[in-house]
Design a protein around this motif. Structure first.
Motif, PDB file in Angstrom:
ATOM      1  N   LEU A 278      42.874  41.758  32.865  1.00  0.00           N
ATOM      2  CA  LEU A 278      43.508  41.157  34.043  1.00  0.00           C
ATOM      3  C   LEU A 278      42.459  40.537  34.956  1.00  0.00           C
ATOM      4  O   LEU A 278      41.287  40.959  34.963  1.00  0.00           O
ATOM      5  CB  LEU A 278      44.293  42.225  34.815  1.00  0.00           C
ATOM      6  N   CYS A 279      42.914  39.563  35.745  1.00  0.00           N
ATOM      7  CA  CYS A 279      41.999  38.850  36.627  1.00  0.00           C
ATOM      8  C   CYS A 279      41.779  39.665  37.909  1.00  0.00           C
ATOM      9  O   CYS A 279      42.737  39.957  38.641  1.00  0.00           O
ATOM     10  CB  CYS A 279      42.597  37.479  36.971  1.00  0.00           C
ATOM     11  N   ARG A 280      40.533  39.978  38.187  1.00  0.00           N
ATOM     12  CA  ARG A 280      40.243  40.764  39.393  1.00  0.00           C
ATOM     13  C   ARG A 280      40.521  39.946  40.656  1.00  0.00           C
ATOM     14  O   ARG A 280      40.886  40.500  41.700  1.00  0.00           O
ATOM     15  CB  ARG A 280      38.771  41.183  39.404  1.00  0.00           C
TER      16      ARG A 280
ATOM     17  N   ALA B 251      44.445  32.830  44.981  1.00  0.00           N
ATOM     18  CA  ALA B 251      43.000  32.994  45.206  1.00  0.00           C
ATOM     19  C   ALA B 251      42.197  32.636  43.954  1.00  0.00           C
ATOM     20  O   ALA B 251      40.983  32.460  44.019  1.00  0.00           O
ATOM     21  CB  ALA B 251      42.698  34.432  45.627  1.00  0.00           C
ATOM     22  N   LYS B 252      42.878  32.548  42.822  1.00  0.00           N
ATOM     23  CA  LYS B 252      42.183  32.204  41.570  1.00  0.00           C
ATOM     24  C   LYS B 252      41.758  30.741  41.603  1.00  0.00           C
ATOM     25  O   LYS B 252      42.310  29.937  42.358  1.00  0.00           O
ATOM     26  CB  LYS B 252      43.126  32.407  40.375  1.00  0.00           C
ATOM     27  N   PRO B 253      40.808  30.361  40.744  1.00  0.00           N
ATOM     28  CA  PRO B 253      40.443  28.942  40.679  1.00  0.00           C
ATOM     29  C   PRO B 253      41.663  28.084  40.361  1.00  0.00           C
ATOM     30  O   PRO B 253      42.542  28.502  39.603  1.00  0.00           O
ATOM     31  CB  PRO B 253      39.426  28.900  39.534  1.00  0.00           C
ATOM     32  N   PHE B 254      41.670  26.897  40.920  1.00  0.00           N
ATOM     33  CA  PHE B 254      42.786  25.978  40.733  1.00  0.00           C
ATOM     34  C   PHE B 254      43.029  25.729  39.242  1.00  0.00           C
ATOM     35  O   PHE B 254      44.159  25.695  38.769  1.00  0.00           O
ATOM     36  CB  PHE B 254      42.462  24.666  41.451  1.00  0.00           C
ATOM     37  N   GLY B 255      41.937  25.563  38.484  1.00  0.00           N
ATOM     38  CA  GLY B 255      42.069  25.274  37.053  1.00  0.00           C
ATOM     39  C   GLY B 255      42.747  26.404  36.298  1.00  0.00           C
ATOM     40  O   GLY B 255      43.494  26.160  35.348  1.00  0.00           O
ATOM     41  N   CYS B 256      42.507  27.649  36.704  1.00  0.00           N
ATOM     42  CA  CYS B 256      43.154  28.788  36.038  1.00  0.00           C
ATOM     43  C   CYS B 256      44.651  28.754  36.314  1.00  0.00           C
ATOM     44  O   CYS B 256      45.460  29.044  35.434  1.00  0.00           O
ATOM     45  CB  CYS B 256      42.558  30.102  36.514  1.00  0.00           C
ATOM     46  N   ASN B 257      45.033  28.426  37.551  1.00  0.00           N
ATOM     47  CA  ASN B 257      46.455  28.355  37.869  1.00  0.00           C
ATOM     48  C   ASN B 257      47.122  27.156  37.210  1.00  0.00           C
ATOM     49  O   ASN B 257      48.324  27.172  36.955  1.00  0.00           O
ATOM     50  CB  ASN B 257      46.649  28.287  39.393  1.00  0.00           C
TER      51      ASN B 257
ATOM     52  N   ALA C 175      33.147  36.922  28.308  1.00  0.00           N
ATOM     53  CA  ALA C 175      34.363  36.695  29.101  1.00  0.00           C
ATOM     54  C   ALA C 175      33.992  36.332  30.533  1.00  0.00           C
ATOM     55  O   ALA C 175      32.899  36.664  31.012  1.00  0.00           O
ATOM     56  CB  ALA C 175      35.227  37.950  29.109  1.00  0.00           C
ATOM     57  N   CYS C 176      34.921  35.686  31.221  1.00  0.00           N
ATOM     58  CA  CYS C 176      34.726  35.400  32.648  1.00  0.00           C
ATOM     59  C   CYS C 176      34.334  36.691  33.372  1.00  0.00           C
ATOM     60  O   CYS C 176      34.927  37.754  33.152  1.00  0.00           O
ATOM     61  CB  CYS C 176      36.029  34.842  33.223  1.00  0.00           C
ATOM     62  N   ALA C 177      33.339  36.611  34.248  1.00  0.00           N
ATOM     63  CA  ALA C 177      32.845  37.811  34.939  1.00  0.00           C
ATOM     64  C   ALA C 177      33.926  38.486  35.768  1.00  0.00           C
ATOM     65  O   ALA C 177      33.815  39.668  36.097  1.00  0.00           O
ATOM     66  CB  ALA C 177      31.663  37.440  35.841  1.00  0.00           C
TER      67      ALA C 177
ATOM     68  N   CYS D 235      42.687  33.729  27.114  1.00  0.00           N
ATOM     69  CA  CYS D 235      42.040  32.456  27.460  1.00  0.00           C
ATOM     70  C   CYS D 235      40.848  32.674  28.399  1.00  0.00           C
ATOM     71  O   CYS D 235      39.974  31.811  28.496  1.00  0.00           O
ATOM     72  CB  CYS D 235      43.038  31.462  28.053  1.00  0.00           C
ATOM     73  N   CYS D 236      40.781  33.822  29.080  1.00  0.00           N
ATOM     74  CA  CYS D 236      39.635  34.112  29.951  1.00  0.00           C
ATOM     75  C   CYS D 236      38.418  34.552  29.138  1.00  0.00           C
ATOM     76  O   CYS D 236      37.346  34.766  29.683  1.00  0.00           O
ATOM     77  CB  CYS D 236      39.993  35.208  30.958  1.00  0.00           C
ATOM     78  N   ARG D 237      38.636  34.760  27.828  1.00  0.00           N
ATOM     79  CA  ARG D 237      37.542  35.236  26.975  1.00  0.00           C
ATOM     80  C   ARG D 237      37.099  34.226  25.934  1.00  0.00           C
ATOM     81  O   ARG D 237      36.157  34.480  25.205  1.00  0.00           O
ATOM     82  CB  ARG D 237      37.985  36.518  26.242  1.00  0.00           C
TER      83      ARG D 237
HETATM   84  S1  SF4 Z   1      39.057  33.575  37.304  1.00  0.00           S
HETATM   85 FE1  SF4 Z   1      40.294  32.532  35.765  1.00  0.00          FE
HETATM   86  S2  SF4 Z   1      39.161  32.830  33.818  1.00  0.00           S
HETATM   87 FE2  SF4 Z   1      38.350  34.308  35.318  1.00  0.00          FE
HETATM   88  S3  SF4 Z   1      39.538  36.181  34.950  1.00  0.00           S
HETATM   89 FE3  SF4 Z   1      40.565  35.042  36.601  1.00  0.00          FE
HETATM   90  S4  SF4 Z   1      42.136  33.820  35.550  1.00  0.00           S
HETATM   91 FE4  SF4 Z   1      40.654  34.494  33.984  1.00  0.00          FE
END
Ligand code: SF4
Length: 468
Positions: free
Chosen positions: A197-199, A208-214, A188-190, A133-135
């Motif tokens: 995996l999400c850096r 720490a990830k965006p609220f929408g991703c969680n 893909a998301c930078a 989904c990140c891509r």
């Molecule tokens: S910030 Fe969100 S979309 Fe971007 S890599 Fe992390 S989980 Fe995926």
């Protein structure tokens, strides 16, 4: 972008800015960095270079041409007033500019705090961590705080630690607003790493990830009785989680009312009236009762049910019984709609092909969907495909349940038209599933075609509004 005749250009706004219906998205494909301007109203996109984007980002409705020129010079983007005026005039001819620093008017209706939460019964979500989904989305939204945190945790990612603008654009338009869109690298998301995996998660933990991703895949819709919480069926994990006892609930903190939800949660409000057809509409209460009745039913064949329900709505101008008869679906009635969908898909794919790279998941998915529709339309596969029924009946049934629970099939177009679109999406997914089963399609993105087709159609505006 092609240069239109400047003689046709209307006068520029005194203090120009990018209109709110235009989405500027920052991309890097290989070594090339550029910005795609997507016009949501006309469904077209243009590509501009970073120098033009600097000019455009400074055209934020607070500066006249001379102000833009001076601010751009400070940023190292040297251009004469005449060059800036000519560039902006090209955008203005395309109706992509507005004037002044006030955002365009947006009607918003708030969901009251006391509204109870009603989540899709028994559903828990477990992410498989593969980053599909990140891509696949054109936009991943961060708040300013989330963007600042990501840049601080990972300053070397696209050199975002130096400048916000190197990793983010405003969510819409060119005014600095609280929400921004992250840069994409090869589609893909930078912040996604090579292993999928999400850096940000790795560096700062899940929170720490965006609220929408969680929050993904939850969707919140206030229908006047409750805030229905359902799942967007747009990732393989969403379907694989259905019926599984483990995973996370859709509602953060097990909130019981809207007021207990975090304020960041966006709750859509179902409109007071909903168009069934071009000439008939019904009140929201009727849709709520109908969706409830639909949830009680079973779907032996999702495509047949959607098509027969749309037929009944157009024939009677009313909401039909969820137990509508749907034993036979006429391929000759579906074909013109599928051709119409094919035309829109072809345009979206051609635009994506102009700037997306060969390894891009979204472009790959759009192209394969085009192949599937071609096989259905041109090779006589549609009638046997419809007659054969579902290939993944559980996935189709969950897709319809998730739609019904939060009235997700209420869209900008009449309900009957939207149901036909959903029927076509499931038909295309059936074709993809057969390709996959025959070994013609590989890759994790194609493992659950119902979710993939839904994500592409909703995310990239691929829909038919009438039969061809
Ligand atoms: S910030 Fe969100 S979309 Fe971007 S890599 Fe992390 S989980 Fe995926």
């Amino acid at each position: 972008m092609d240069a239109p005749s400047l003689s046709l250009a209307p006068p520029l706004p005194g203090r120009p800015r990018l209109a709110d219906h235009v989405l500027a998205r920052l991309h890097r494909v290989g070594d090339e960095t550029f910005v795609v301007l997507f016009d949501q109203q006309r469904g077209v996109s243009f590509q501009v270079g970073m120098r033009e984007w600097v000019l455009l980002s400074l055209a934020d409705g607070t500066r006249d041409l001379e102000g833009i020129r001076l601010a751009a010079a400070r940023e190292g983007a040297i251009a004469s007033s005449a060059v800036i005026a000519a560039f902006l005039a090209r955008l203005h001819v395309e109706a992509m500019l507005a004037g002044g620093a006030e955002p365009d008017g947006r009607a918003s209706v708030a969901s009251p705090d006391a509204r109870p939460i009603d989540a899709l019964a028994g559903y828990r979500f477990a992410c498989d961590g593969r980053g599909v989904c990140c891509r696949q989305y054109a936009t991943v939204v961060f708040s300013q705080l989330e963007a600042t945190r990501a840049r601080a945790l990972l300053p070397l990612v696209e050199r975002g630690g130096d400048r916000h603008e190197w990793a983010f654009t405003p969510r819409h338009g060119s005014i600095a607003i609280p929400a921004c869109a992250v840069k994409h690298v090869d589609g893909a998301c930078a912040y996604l790493d090579e292993a999928g995996l999400c850096r940000i998660h790795a560096a700062g933990g899940a929170l720490a990830k965006p609220f929408g991703c969680n929050l993904f895949p939850a969707r919140f819709v206030d229908d006047g009785e409750a805030v229905r919480v359902s799942a967007l069926v747009e990732c393989a994990c969403v379907l694989r989680s259905a019926g599984q006892p483990t995973g996370d609930g859709l509602v953060p903190g097990d909130a019981r009312t809207r007021g207990e939800l975090p304020r960041e949660v966006f709750v859509e409000v179902l409109p007071a009236t909903i168009a069934l057809t071009d000439t008939r509409e019904v009140g929201r209460e009727a849709i709520v009762a109908w969706s409830r009745a639909v949830l009680e039913g079973t779907f032996a064949d999702g495509v047949a049910w959607l098509w027969a329900t749309a037929d009944a709505m157009e024939r009677d101008g009313a909401l039909p019984s969820p137990a509508v008869r749907c034993e036979h679906i006429d391929a000759t009635a579906v074909l013109p709609w599928l051709r119409s969908l094919r035309a829109v898909l072809a345009r979206v794919t051609a635009e994506a092909r102009a700037w997306r790279g060969p390894g891009d998941v979204a472009l790959n998915a759009l192209e394969v969907m085009g192949d599937a529709i071609a096989a259905l339309c041109d090779d006589g596969l549609l009638a046997p495909m419809l007659a054969a029924g579902p290939v993944q009946s559980e996935a189709e049934a969950f897709y319809l349940r998730a739609n019904a629970h939060a009235h997700q099939w209420v869209a900008e177009r009449p309900l009957a038209v939207q149901l036909r679109n959903l029927a076509m999406r499931l038909t295309v997914a059936r074709a993809l599933r057969r390709f996959h089963g025959a070994g013609l399609l590989t890759g994790e993105a194609f493992e659950e075609p119902v979710a993939l087709v839904e994500a592409m159609c909703r995310g990239y505006g691929v829909h038919a509004d009438a039969s061809a």
